[in-house]
Motif scaffolding. Structure first.
Motif, short mmCIF file in Angstrom:
data_model
loop_
_atom_site.label_atom_id
_atom_site.label_comp_id
_atom_site.label_asym_id
_atom_site.label_seq_id
_atom_site.Cartn_x
_atom_site.Cartn_y
_atom_site.Cartn_z
N LEU A 350 0.82 52.31 -23.90
CA LEU A 350 1.76 51.19 -23.93
C LEU A 350 1.04 49.97 -23.37
O LEU A 350 0.57 49.99 -22.22
N VAL A 351 0.94 48.93 -24.18
CA VAL A 351 0.34 47.69 -23.70
C VAL A 351 1.46 46.82 -23.15
O VAL A 351 2.39 46.45 -23.88
N THR A 352 1.39 46.54 -21.86
CA THR A 352 2.46 45.76 -21.22
C THR A 352 2.19 44.27 -21.40
O THR A 352 1.09 43.85 -21.76
N TYR A 391 9.81 52.55 -18.99
CA TYR A 391 9.96 52.75 -20.43
C TYR A 391 8.90 53.73 -20.95
O TYR A 391 9.21 54.66 -21.70
N ALA A 392 7.66 53.55 -20.51
CA ALA A 392 6.59 54.45 -20.93
C ALA A 392 6.86 55.87 -20.44
O ALA A 392 6.66 56.85 -21.18
N LEU A 393 7.34 56.00 -19.22
CA LEU A 393 7.64 57.31 -18.66
C LEU A 393 8.72 58.01 -19.50
O LEU A 393 8.63 59.19 -19.80
N LYS A 394 9.71 57.23 -19.82
CA LYS A 394 10.82 57.81 -20.55
C LYS A 394 10.40 58.32 -21.93
O LYS A 394 10.86 59.35 -22.40
N PHE A 399 -0.50 56.56 -21.15
CA PHE A 399 -1.24 55.47 -20.53
C PHE A 399 -0.50 54.14 -20.64
O PHE A 399 0.14 53.85 -21.65
N VAL A 400 -0.61 53.35 -19.57
CA VAL A 400 -0.08 51.99 -19.59
C VAL A 400 -1.25 51.04 -19.33
O VAL A 400 -2.04 51.26 -18.41
N ALA A 401 -1.38 50.03 -20.18
CA ALA A 401 -2.44 49.02 -20.01
C ALA A 401 -1.81 47.75 -19.48
O ALA A 401 -0.79 47.29 -19.98
N ARG A 416 -3.20 52.64 -16.24
CA ARG A 416 -2.48 53.58 -15.38
C ARG A 416 -2.23 54.86 -16.16
O ARG A 416 -1.69 54.84 -17.26
N ASN A 417 -2.67 55.98 -15.56
CA ASN A 417 -2.46 57.30 -16.16
C ASN A 417 -1.18 57.87 -15.56
O ASN A 417 -1.16 58.29 -14.41
N LEU A 418 -0.12 57.87 -16.33
CA LEU A 418 1.18 58.24 -15.76
C LEU A 418 1.27 59.71 -15.37
O LEU A 418 1.79 60.02 -14.30
#
Length: 448
Positions: A350-352, A391-394, A399-401, A416-418
């Motif tokens: 997910l690119v924030t 949102y990414a967790l759900k 990964f979140v960038a 971030r490696n969730l």
RNA sequence: GUGGGCGUAGCUCAAUGGGCAGAGCACUGGUCUGUGGAACCAGGUGUUACGGGUUCGAGCCCCGUCGUCCACCCCA
């Protein structure tokens, strides 16, 4: 305004993205293994002319064929009931296909049954068949294929039951049961492992078979006996029945190939009481059962030497199996057999978006990651980072960038490696390579 | 096709022997500009599957229809 109730036809299902991830994992292994065994892909229409399907499966099965009509249509149409009959049509229709023709087909079929656990009105079959060879090597390879697929999927315990229609026919002749009552006899025999030997004895008595003959039949079927020993018994007892001898020779040859094809003892068993319902089988037949969730068979197949001949004066011997993907998925979910890296979504990153000013930085990062083949989603609003991460967790995106002012100043990206609750900063120029390494080993099937 | 169990919110389930529609989760909108499944506010949460009957009164009792699950048959 009156809304239309959202609902589905009986016995049919939607497969939502979360389920599709598991399904694609399984299908990937199945298809890769089919290809490794030298099978080539084929697609045929969902709908066939009714005359292609009718008269092939037997009276009971035929009732389950879905007929299709449209206004003013002159053709009588039906949804395919399986993939073997369409294959036979194809082979007859394109006579120049090189033989043996080895094809696989992964596609939905339809049966108008009453749905219950492990039984749907629309489900997918994974067929692999060999047309144009009567060699028992073909049947042995089919069994090796089933074995390999199930091993790769992680099945610890399963049994491929093997029998031969010619042996069953020989036993029918031997029993002296009139031709017309043979299907009933086979049905009763088939129940042996399900209802037990005594219940079968009672059913045979009720059908009027002489007690002495019942004893001889049950002795022959020998549920507990080792396969080769049971075949040896049969060979002596059915000396005068050439068809049975042929079937015994077929199975003996087939079994001889399995060890060298890597099929381990204990995963297959000659089962003389296994019948299979479809009319078109002519030689070896096989199906796979698992003990733990009682769900019926997860694969089924056999030799069908007469089917192509229904569509052409030139007949070809054929053999193959189908692997029931829905039941396999049901079993794997129940036994939690999926590797941990088969996630909840196919999206990898997910690119924030940090704020409106940095939107274009996020877009450039997004485009770069996609160019590198990474599966990326962009968050569309400038919500707080916490909201974007939730949102990414759900959705289960691993990964979140993050590209904020600090990252921009140092030409870096925070990743971030969730699942691991960890994060690293990576130079902007190396982000793609870093992430590709993270996913390099994902969900690949274990080698044998 | 045959037989049985069950139908209350999108989901999981409550509602004394017949006496006023409930909880959690999910969902939608809003608040929150550097980090974890959050909180708060607001909101559909519903002809109690549908139709009829008994009753002063039915989510509850009776009949029918439909749906669903299970077993049989057969199958993947």
């Amino acid at each position: 305004m009156e809304v239309i109730q959202p609902r589905l036809p009986k016995g049919m299902r939607d497969i939502l993205p979360r389920q599709m991830v598991l399904r694609q994992y399984v299908l990937g292994i199945v298809e890769r293994t089919f290809a490794e065994f030298g099978f080539e892909p084929l697609i045929t229409p969902s709908v066939e002319l009714a005359e292609i399907l009718l008269g092939k499966y037997g009276a009971e099965a035929e009732k389950l064929i879905f007929m299709v009509q449209h206004r003013g249509g002159k053709e009588k149409l039906a949804l395919r009931y399986d993939l073997s009959v369409p294959l036979s049509r194809v082979v007859a229709q394109y006579p120049d296909l090189p033989k043996p023709f080895r094809r696989y087909q992964i596609a939905p079929v339809w049966r108008a049954e009453r749905p219950q656990k492990g039984r749907y009105r629309e489900f997918w079959q994974c067929d692999a068949d060999i047309v144009g060879s009567s060699s028992m090597l073909a049947d042995a390879e089919i069994i090796a294929l089933i074995y390999t697929v199930l091993q790769r999927l992680g099945f610890q315990q399963f049994v491929i039951r093997i029998n031969d229609r010619k042996i069953l026919s020989g036993i029918g002749q031997y029993s002296g049961v009139p031709e017309a009552q043979l299907p009933e006899l086979y049905r009763t025999i088939d129940k042996l492992d399900k209802i037990g030997i005594e219940a079968v004895r009672e059913e045979l008595q009720a059908s009027g078979l002489a007690g002495q003959m019942i004893d001889r039949l049950l002795a022959l079927l020998q549920p507990g006996k080792d396969g080769q020993a049971a075949l040896d018994d049969l060979r002596r007892e059915l000396m005068d029945y050439p068809l049975a001898q042929e079937g015994i020779a077929e199975l003996t040859e087939l079994l001889s190939y399995l060890p060298s094809l890597g099929v381990k003892d204990g995963f297959y068993r000659v089962d003389l009481a296994m019948v299979r319902g479809l009319d078109y089988y002519t030689g070896p037949i096989y199906e796979t059962v698992v003990e733990k969730p009682r769900i019926g068979s997860i694969t089924g197949g056999g030799r069908f030497d007469g089917l192509v001949g229904k569509f052409s004066v030139q007949s070809y011997p054929a053999t193959g199996t189908t692997i029931g993907i829905e039941r396999i998925l049901d079993v794997m979910e129940e036994l939690r057999m999926f590797p941990s890296d088969v996630g909840e979504t196919t999206v990898q990153v997910l690119v924030t978006v940090f704020n409106a000013d940095l939107m274009h930085e996020s877009l450039r990062l997004l485009t770069a990651l996609r160019s590198a083949g990474l599966r990326c989603e962009l968050y569309y609003d400038t919500d707080p980072l916490g909201t974007q991460i939730r949102y990414a967790l759900k959705k289960g995106i691993p990964f979140v960038a993050i590209v904020g002012p600090d990252e921009l100043a140092s030409a870096q990206v925070t990743l971030r490696n969730l699942p691991l609750k960890s994060q690293v900063q990576v130079a902007r120029s190396e982000v793609s390579e870093f992430l590709r390494r993270q996913f390099a080993s994902e969900a690949t099937p274990p080698p044998l």
